[in-house]
Scaffold this motif. Structure first.
Motif, PDB file in Angstrom:
ATOM      1  N   MET A  14       0.830  -1.193   0.000  1.00  9.78           N
ATOM      2  CA  MET A  14       0.000   0.000   0.000  1.00  9.78           C
ATOM      3  C   MET A  14       0.874   1.256   0.000  1.00  9.78           C
ATOM      4  N   PRO A  15       0.629   2.190  -0.897  1.00  9.26           N
ATOM      5  CA  PRO A  15       1.461   3.403  -0.909  1.00  9.26           C
ATOM      6  C   PRO A  15       1.077   4.366   0.215  1.00  9.26           C
ATOM      7  N   LEU A  16       2.078   5.031   0.746  1.00  3.15           N
ATOM      8  CA  LEU A  16       1.850   6.135   1.682  1.00  3.15           C
ATOM      9  C   LEU A  16       1.670   7.396   0.837  1.00  3.15           C
ATOM     10  N   ILE A  17       0.492   7.943   0.808  1.00  2.00           N
ATOM     11  CA  ILE A  17       0.175   9.033  -0.114  1.00  2.00           C
ATOM     12  C   ILE A  17       0.837  10.335   0.315  1.00  2.00           C
ATOM     13  N   ARG A  18       0.680  10.701   1.566  1.00  2.00           N
ATOM     14  CA  ARG A  18       1.278  11.941   2.076  1.00  2.00           C
ATOM     15  C   ARG A  18       1.376  11.845   3.593  1.00  2.00           C
ATOM     16  N   ASN A  19       2.224  12.653   4.170  1.00  2.00           N
ATOM     17  CA  ASN A  19       2.355  12.639   5.624  1.00  2.00           C
ATOM     18  C   ASN A  19       2.930  13.967   6.080  1.00  2.00           C
ATOM     19  N   SER A  20       2.697  14.266   7.323  1.00  2.00           N
ATOM     20  CA  SER A  20       3.300  15.432   7.973  1.00  2.00           C
ATOM     21  C   SER A  20       3.300  15.177   9.469  1.00  2.00           C
ATOM     22  N   HIS A  21       4.186  15.852  10.172  1.00  2.00           N
ATOM     23  CA  HIS A  21       4.175  15.780  11.633  1.00  2.00           C
ATOM     24  C   HIS A  21       4.771  17.070  12.168  1.00  2.00           C
ATOM     25  N   GLY A  22       4.499  17.318  13.437  1.00  2.00           N
ATOM     26  CA  GLY A  22       4.985  18.537  14.053  1.00  2.00           C
ATOM     27  C   GLY A  22       4.363  18.727  15.424  1.00  2.00           C
ATOM     28  N   LYS A  23       4.119  19.968  15.790  1.00  3.10           N
ATOM     29  CA  LYS A  23       3.565  20.277  17.105  1.00  3.10           C
ATOM     30  C   LYS A  23       2.454  21.299  16.939  1.00  3.10           C
ATOM     31  N   GLY A  24       1.350  21.043  17.608  1.00  2.00           N
ATOM     32  CA  GLY A  24       0.217  21.950  17.561  1.00  2.00           C
ATOM     33  C   GLY A  24      -0.088  22.538  18.922  1.00  2.00           C
ATOM     34  N   HIS A  25      -0.793  23.658  18.913  1.00  2.00           N
ATOM     35  CA  HIS A  25      -1.265  24.338  20.116  1.00  2.00           C
ATOM     36  C   HIS A  25      -0.117  24.666  21.062  1.00  2.00           C
ATOM     37  N   VAL A  26       0.980  25.150  20.500  1.00  2.00           N
ATOM     38  CA  VAL A  26       2.087  25.647  21.315  1.00  2.00           C
ATOM     39  C   VAL A  26       1.770  27.098  21.666  1.00  2.00           C
ATOM     40  N   ARG A  27       1.520  27.341  22.929  1.00  2.00           N
ATOM     41  CA  ARG A  27       1.107  28.674  23.360  1.00  2.00           C
ATOM     42  C   ARG A  27       2.320  29.465  23.841  1.00  2.00           C
ATOM     43  N   ILE A  28       2.460  30.664  23.300  1.00  2.00           N
ATOM     44  CA  ILE A  28       3.626  31.510  23.561  1.00  2.00           C
ATOM     45  C   ILE A  28       3.148  32.911  23.905  1.00  2.00           C
ATOM     46  N   MET A  29       3.635  33.449  25.000  1.00  2.00           N
ATOM     47  CA  MET A  29       3.463  34.871  25.292  1.00  2.00           C
ATOM     48  C   MET A  29       4.840  35.521  25.175  1.00  2.00           C
ATOM     49  N   ARG A  30       4.972  36.439  24.220  1.00  2.00           N
ATOM     50  CA  ARG A  30       6.211  37.202  24.077  1.00  2.00           C
ATOM     51  C   ARG A  30       5.996  38.594  24.673  1.00  2.00           C
ATOM     52  N   VAL A  31       6.876  38.984  25.576  1.00  2.00           N
ATOM     53  CA  VAL A  31       6.807  40.302  26.208  1.00  2.00           C
ATOM     54  C   VAL A  31       8.080  41.055  25.864  1.00  2.00           C
ATOM     55  N   LYS A  32       7.955  42.085  25.048  1.00  2.00           N
ATOM     56  CA  LYS A  32       9.089  42.943  24.731  1.00  2.00           C
ATOM     57  C   LYS A  32       9.161  44.017  25.801  1.00  2.00           C
ATOM     58  N   ARG A  33      10.191  43.945  26.636  1.00  2.00           N
ATOM     59  CA  ARG A  33      10.276  44.830  27.791  1.00  2.00           C
ATOM     60  C   ARG A  33      11.637  45.519  27.856  1.00  2.00           C
ATOM     61  N   ASP A  34      12.082  46.023  26.693  1.00  2.00           N
ATOM     62  CA  ASP A  34      13.348  46.727  26.650  1.00  2.00           C
ATOM     63  C   ASP A  34      13.204  48.209  26.974  1.00  2.00           C
ATOM     64  N   SER A  35      11.993  48.611  27.329  1.00  2.00           N
ATOM     65  CA  SER A  35      11.750  49.970  27.800  1.00  2.00           C
ATOM     66  C   SER A  35      10.607  49.901  28.806  1.00  2.00           C
ATOM     67  N   ALA A  36      10.239  51.045  29.373  1.00  2.00           N
ATOM     68  CA  ALA A  36       9.130  51.050  30.333  1.00  2.00           C
ATOM     69  C   ALA A  36       7.801  50.692  29.682  1.00  2.00           C
ATOM     70  N   ARG A  37       7.688  50.876  28.378  1.00  2.00           N
ATOM     71  CA  ARG A  37       6.460  50.565  27.652  1.00  2.00           C
ATOM     72  C   ARG A  37       6.577  49.159  27.071  1.00  2.00           C
TER      73      ARG A  37
END
Length: 279
Positions: free
Chosen positions: A1-24
């Motif tokens: 049986m042929p493998l038609i297509r595939n993919s893998h990885g990571k889902g729902h990776v939650r990231i909060m980035r806070v840029k705090r190089d100044s007071a704002r």
């Protein structure tokens, strides 16, 4: 049986980035999915994982790139992720990166946008409740799921410790909550809409402009401010679950934590409630 297509990885990776190089401070909260295609057929058809990139490694890469690019616009950030995989792994032929943003808007204090305090865009569900008999009635207004945060000026220290305590004290943490609140009217204001707006103005000003030693104290001070601002309110009840933003440990990758990259998580959460009245 042929493998038609595939993919893998990571889902729902939650990231909060806070840029705090100044007071704002600038905040960007994303939920990221990365899917890889390429020379991975053998892991499916033969159980040979020698070319498979672990999905946990995909998550680590997203976290590392978030730390190294805290100020990148979302469109730039997804391109940075894709380039990393394509440049580093010759056997990766394609990368699909999807990132959805949780939008935060600055809290306005006396008409000016605050540097590090935010509310969730499209925020909360207003409610009213009337309990009535022929003899009496009680009217209350409120909000469900009103979400706000600040990136600094919050801590949790000097709490009870014993043999089951693992939490470390801190004088600088993120403070985020999705508040349910209700306030009971003792008299009719000139305008319910204006009075309700004054509730939020008073509460959020306390939240944004005072150091928080804990959710408990901040809630109480918010309640005091609301009662001072709106004399027609008899009491206010608030329930504030912690929306945790957990520091990501990137020390295995030679990067110190400096208050810029977090994992957002809602469960389990602390649940704090109080009612403040006029006595």
């Amino acid at each position: 049986m042929p493998l038609i297509r595939n993919s893998h990885g990571k889902g729902h990776v939650r990231i909060m980035r806070v840029k705090r190089d100044s007071a704002r401070h600038e905040v960007r909260e994303l939920t990221v999915e990365v899917l890889l295609t390429g020379a991975f057929d053998a892991s499916y058809t033969e159980g040979d994982n020698s070319s498979a990139i672990a999905t946990d490694s995909v998550k680590n890469i997203i976290n590392i790139l978030a730390r190294d690019n805290v100020g990148a616009e979302n469109e730039e950030f997804v391109q940075i992720i894709a380039r990393y995989f394509l440049d580093r792994y010759d056997h990766v032929s394609g990368v699909t990166v999807t990132a959805t943003e949780t939008k935060w808007a600055r809290i306005a204090i006396d008409g000016a946008p605050h540097d590090h305090a935010f509310t969730l865009d499209g925020n909360g569900r207003p409610l009213v409740k009337l309990v009535a008999t022929r003899e009496a009635s009680t009217l209350s207004s409120g909000i469900l799921g009103f979400t706000f945060l600040k990136t600094t000026q919050s801590g949790w220290e000097n709490f009870w410790t014993d043999e089951v305590t693992t939490l470390k004290p801190t004088a600088d943490r993120m403070f985020a909550t999705a508040m349910d609140a209700g306030w009971t009217w003792s008299s009719v204001p000139a305008s319910y809409a204006d009075a309700n707006a004054a509730v939020f103005d008073a509460a959020l000003k306390v939240f944004a402009t005072t150091y928080s030693p804990g959710v408990q104290n901040t809630m109480y001070l918010m309640g005091e401010a609301v009662l001072a601002a709106v004399p027609e309110i008899a009491e206010i009840s608030m329930a504030c679950p912690n929306k945790h933003y957990l520091p990501i440990d990137l020390s295995p990758f030679g990067r110190a934590f400096d208050g810029q990259v977090f994992t957002p998580t809602d469960e389990p959460h602390g649940q704090i409630a109080c009612t403040v009245g006029r006595g």
